[in-house]
Design a protein around this motif. Structure first.
Motif, PDB file in Angstrom:
ATOM      1  N   SER A 103     -14.646   5.229  -6.727  1.00  0.00           N
ATOM      2  CA  SER A 103     -13.421   4.251  -6.179  1.00  0.00           C
ATOM      3  C   SER A 103     -13.385   3.267  -5.760  1.00  0.00           C
ATOM      4  CB  SER A 103     -12.303   4.703  -5.378  1.00  0.00           C
ATOM      5  OG  SER A 103     -12.965   4.870  -3.867  1.00  0.00           O
ATOM      6  N   ASN A 104     -15.004   2.771  -4.970  1.00  0.00           N
ATOM      7  CA  ASN A 104     -15.670   1.316  -4.610  1.00  0.00           C
ATOM      8  C   ASN A 104     -16.748   0.565  -5.790  1.00  0.00           C
ATOM      9  OD1 ASN A 104     -13.930   1.345  -2.711  1.00  0.00           O
ATOM     10  ND2 ASN A 104     -15.357   2.484  -1.005  1.00  0.00           N
ATOM     11  N   ARG A 105     -16.583   0.972  -6.998  1.00  0.00           N
ATOM     12  CA  ARG A 105     -17.576   1.099  -7.907  1.00  0.00           C
ATOM     13  C   ARG A 105     -16.652   1.093  -9.135  1.00  0.00           C
ATOM     14  NH1 ARG A 105     -23.497   2.046  -7.878  1.00  0.00           N
ATOM     15  NH2 ARG A 105     -22.846   1.063  -6.230  1.00  0.00           N
ATOM     16  N   ASP A 136     -12.005   3.465   6.106  1.00  0.00           N
ATOM     17  CA  ASP A 136     -12.875   3.399   5.602  1.00  0.00           C
ATOM     18  C   ASP A 136     -13.634   4.289   4.999  1.00  0.00           C
ATOM     19  OD1 ASP A 136     -13.770   4.143   8.103  1.00  0.00           O
ATOM     20  OD2 ASP A 136     -14.107   2.692   8.829  1.00  0.00           O
ATOM     21  N   ALA A 137     -14.894   4.460   4.757  1.00  0.00           N
ATOM     22  CA  ALA A 137     -15.691   5.764   3.956  1.00  0.00           C
ATOM     23  C   ALA A 137     -16.182   6.217   5.299  1.00  0.00           C
ATOM     24  CB  ALA A 137     -17.266   5.258   3.906  1.00  0.00           C
ATOM     25  N   GLN A 153     -13.112   8.458   5.147  1.00  0.00           N
ATOM     26  CA  GLN A 153     -12.889   9.745   4.336  1.00  0.00           C
ATOM     27  C   GLN A 153     -14.078  10.696   3.590  1.00  0.00           C
ATOM     28  OE1 GLN A 153     -12.722   6.912   0.462  1.00  0.00           O
ATOM     29  NE2 GLN A 153     -11.212   5.827   1.439  1.00  0.00           N
ATOM     30  N   SER A 213     -12.472  -1.005  -8.569  1.00  0.00           N
ATOM     31  CA  SER A 213     -11.607  -1.894  -7.797  1.00  0.00           C
ATOM     32  C   SER A 213     -12.104  -3.764  -8.525  1.00  0.00           C
ATOM     33  CB  SER A 213     -12.641  -1.945  -6.578  1.00  0.00           C
ATOM     34  OG  SER A 213     -13.349  -1.883  -5.813  1.00  0.00           O
ATOM     35  N   LYS A 227       0.551  -1.381   0.524  1.00  0.00           N
ATOM     36  CA  LYS A 227      -0.280   0.064  -0.280  1.00  0.00           C
ATOM     37  C   LYS A 227       1.105   0.924  -0.072  1.00  0.00           C
ATOM     38  CE  LYS A 227      -3.598  -1.795   2.545  1.00  0.00           C
ATOM     39  NZ  LYS A 227      -4.694  -1.912   3.768  1.00  0.00           N
ATOM     40  N   PHE A 250     -15.521   8.142  -2.921  1.00  0.00           N
ATOM     41  CA  PHE A 250     -15.966   7.048  -1.982  1.00  0.00           C
ATOM     42  C   PHE A 250     -16.640   5.934  -3.192  1.00  0.00           C
ATOM     43  CE2 PHE A 250     -17.624   3.748   0.594  1.00  0.00           C
ATOM     44  CZ  PHE A 250     -16.311   3.498   1.214  1.00  0.00           C
ATOM     45  N   VAL A 251     -17.875   6.342  -3.863  1.00  0.00           N
ATOM     46  CA  VAL A 251     -18.519   5.505  -4.797  1.00  0.00           C
ATOM     47  C   VAL A 251     -17.964   5.130  -5.999  1.00  0.00           C
ATOM     48  CG1 VAL A 251     -20.787   5.455  -5.358  1.00  0.00           C
ATOM     49  CG2 VAL A 251     -20.654   6.351  -3.539  1.00  0.00           C
TER      50      VAL A 251
END
Length: 175
Positions: free
Chosen positions: A170-172, A128-129, A132, A175, A44, A167-168
């Motif tokens: 980058s996660n949707r 976590d969310a 952020q 990933s 990381k 956040f949404v």
């Protein structure tokens, strides 16, 4: 008359052999980690690397957006001027808007990354969310803190919305 012996007259005549870039002592090449700091070895990116990358890339993006704004503004203001005056107007617009947008975005992202790293440290390396989105809201509040209560509320809301959207996305999609 005899010709002088140049290698003996020049003290630097045979130095080229010892300064060759291709003669490397293998003992200096170590088989250790390539990371300078210990927090990069887990795969990381560390807090400082994230901070520098985010601040630099956002500053550059802001410079591009602000310069485009300056070009459009310069062309709009130039109207029926000559080519030299039109070019001067465009350059003035770029010089006025480019750094303005770049500095504002760069500082806002710097605040976001600093607050995010601080929250992660305070929560014991939990990323976590909540970190952020909370960091976005706090960065917006800090960025607009000198402009009054209404601007603080708008800045916090905007920071929260941008962080939540990021956040949404980058996660949707990433990933």
């Amino acid at each position: 008359m005899a010709e002088p012996d140049f290698p003996t007259l020049n003290p630097y005549a045979n130095i080229a052999g010892s300064l060759s870039p291709y003669r490397i002592d293998p003992s200096v090449l170590k088989e250790e980690s390539e990371y300078i700091l210990p927090f990069g070895s887990d795969g990381k990116r560390g807090h400082s690397e994230k901070l520098l990358w985010a601040t630099g890339s956002s500053y550059l993006s802001g410079l591009c957006v602000g310069s485009t704004w300056g070009i459009v503004e310069g062309i709009h203001r130039s109207g029926e001027m000559t080519a030299k005056l039109r070019a001067n107007s465009v350059l003035n617009g770029i010089g006025r808007r480019g750094p303005l947008v770049a500095n504002n975005i760069g500082v806002a992202v710097l605040l976001y990354r600093l607050i995010d790293s601080s929250i992660i440290k305070a929560r014991g390396s939990t990323d976590d969310a909540y970190n952020q989105i909370g960091s976005g809201a706090l960065a917006g509040i800090a960025f607009r803190s000198t402009a009054g209560p209404r601007a603080i509320l708008v800045g916090g809301t905007l920071g929260l919305a941008i962080a939540a959207t990021s956040f949404v996305i980058s996660n949707r999609f990433m990933s």
